[in-house]
Design a protein around this motif. Structure first.
Motif, short mmCIF file in Angstrom:
data_model
loop_
_atom_site.label_atom_id
_atom_site.label_comp_id
_atom_site.label_asym_id
_atom_site.label_seq_id
_atom_site.Cartn_x
_atom_site.Cartn_y
_atom_site.Cartn_z
N SER A 198 -39.13 4.51 26.03
CA SER A 198 -40.56 4.38 25.81
C SER A 198 -41.13 5.61 25.12
N VAL A 199 -41.02 5.63 23.80
CA VAL A 199 -41.61 6.72 23.04
C VAL A 199 -43.13 6.63 23.09
N ALA A 200 -43.65 5.41 23.04
CA ALA A 200 -45.11 5.23 23.06
C ALA A 200 -45.72 5.84 24.31
N GLY A 201 -45.06 5.68 25.45
CA GLY A 201 -45.57 6.24 26.69
C GLY A 201 -45.65 7.75 26.63
N HIS A 202 -44.65 8.37 26.01
CA HIS A 202 -44.65 9.82 25.85
C HIS A 202 -45.82 10.28 24.99
N ILE A 203 -46.10 9.54 23.93
CA ILE A 203 -47.20 9.90 23.03
C ILE A 203 -48.54 9.68 23.72
N GLU A 204 -48.66 8.60 24.46
CA GLU A 204 -49.93 8.28 25.12
C GLU A 204 -50.29 9.30 26.20
N GLU A 205 -49.28 10.04 26.70
CA GLU A 205 -49.55 11.10 27.67
C GLU A 205 -50.49 12.16 27.08
N HIS A 206 -50.51 12.25 25.77
CA HIS A 206 -51.31 13.28 25.12
C HIS A 206 -52.82 13.06 25.27
#
Length: 223
Positions: free
Chosen positions: A181-189
Motif C-alpha cells: 500500500s504505497v497510497a497509504g504511506h503517501i496519505e500519512e502525509h
C-alpha cells in the motif's frame, strides 16, 4: 503524472542549464529511470536534455557527491548500485533530522510555504479520485519532503535531508512492486502537513518520526 516539477526547489527560481540538468538527472536516478549500474553517456544525456555536454558534466560531478553516480578512471561513469544495507544508516540520520525539519517548519514557515503545504495536503486527499500509479505516488512523496525541508528555513538541513531522502527513495523504488500500500504511506502525509501549517510543532515532530519509522519497517518487511 509528475509532481516533482512543482517542488519547492524549482518554484519561482531561474535555473542555469547545469542546475536544470542536475535536477533532471538526479530525479531520473532517484526514480531508477536510469537503472542502478547503468553506464552514463554524457553525450546521449546532453541530446535528451537539449543542452551541451558541459552542463551535463557539471551535473554529474555533483551527482557523484550525492552518491548517485560513480566514476572510474578509463571506465566511465555509472549509476550507483542501490545498497540495501545503507537503509539502517540512512534511517538513523533521518530519524533525527526529519522531526527537526518538521518542527522548524511548523514554527517558522513563511505564509507562502504554508500555502504550498496546505495545497499539497488537499491534493493528496484527492488521490482516491485520481488514477495515480506507484511511480506517481513516489513523486508525491518527494514533493512533500522537499516542501517541508524548504519550509524549515535552514539550507544546510535542507541539503542534507534532500540527499538522505534521495537515497531512501531509491531503496523504496527498488522494492516498490512488493509494497502492498504505497497510497497509504503517501496519505500519512496529510496530517503531518496540516500540523505544520497549523504551527503545531510538537505534533509535527512526533508525526515525522512516526512516518520515518513506518517507512523503515515497511521496507524491511518486504526485503
Amino acid at each position: 503524472m509528475s509532481t516533482i516539477s512543482a517542488s519547492p526547489e524549482v518554484l519561482g527560481e531561474p535555473l542555469s542549464l547545469a542546475e536544470q540538468s542536475y535536477r533532471d538527472l538526479r530525479d531520473r536516478l532517484i526514480m531508477l529511470d536510469i537503472r542502478p549500474g547503468e553506464p552514463i553517456n554524457d553525450g546521449q544525456l546532453a541530446l535528451e536534455l537539449g543542452v551541451g555536454r558541459t552542463p551535463v558534466r557539471e551535473a554529474l560531478k555533483r551527482l557523484e557527491i550525492d552518491h548517485l553516480v560513480v566514476s572510474y578512471p578509463r571506465r566511465g561513469t555509472f549509476a550507483t548500485i542501490v545498497d540495501i544495507t545503507e537503509l539502517a544508516d540512512v534511517s538513523e540520520m533521518r530519524r533525527s533530522l526529519e522531526p527537526l525539519a518538521a518542527r522548524k517548519a511548523a514554527l517558522g514557515a513563511s505564509g507562502s510555504d504554508r500555502d504550498a503545504l496546505r495545497a499539497l495536503a488537499r491534493d493528496i486527499e484527492r488521490l482516491g479520485e485520481k488514477r495515480v500509479d506507484k511511480r506517481g505516488l513516489m513523486q508525491y512523496d518527494l514533493s512533500v519532503h522537499r516542501l517541508i525541508y524548504r519550509a524549515a528555513g535552514n539550507p544546510h538541513l535542507e541539503e542534507t535531508l534532500i540527499r538522505l531522502d534521495n537515497l531512501a527513495t531509491r531503496i523504496w523504488c527498488l522494492v516498490l512492486d512488493k509494497v502492498p500500500s504505497v497510497a497509504g504511506h503517501i496519505e500519512e502525509h496529510v496530517d503531518l502537513l496540516e500540523a505544520i501549517v497549523a504551527g503545531e510543532a510538537d505534533k509535527a515532530e512526533a508525526m515525522a518520526l512516526a512516518h520515518i519509522t513506518s517507512f523503515e519497517q515497511t521496507i524491511r518487511a518486504v526485503l
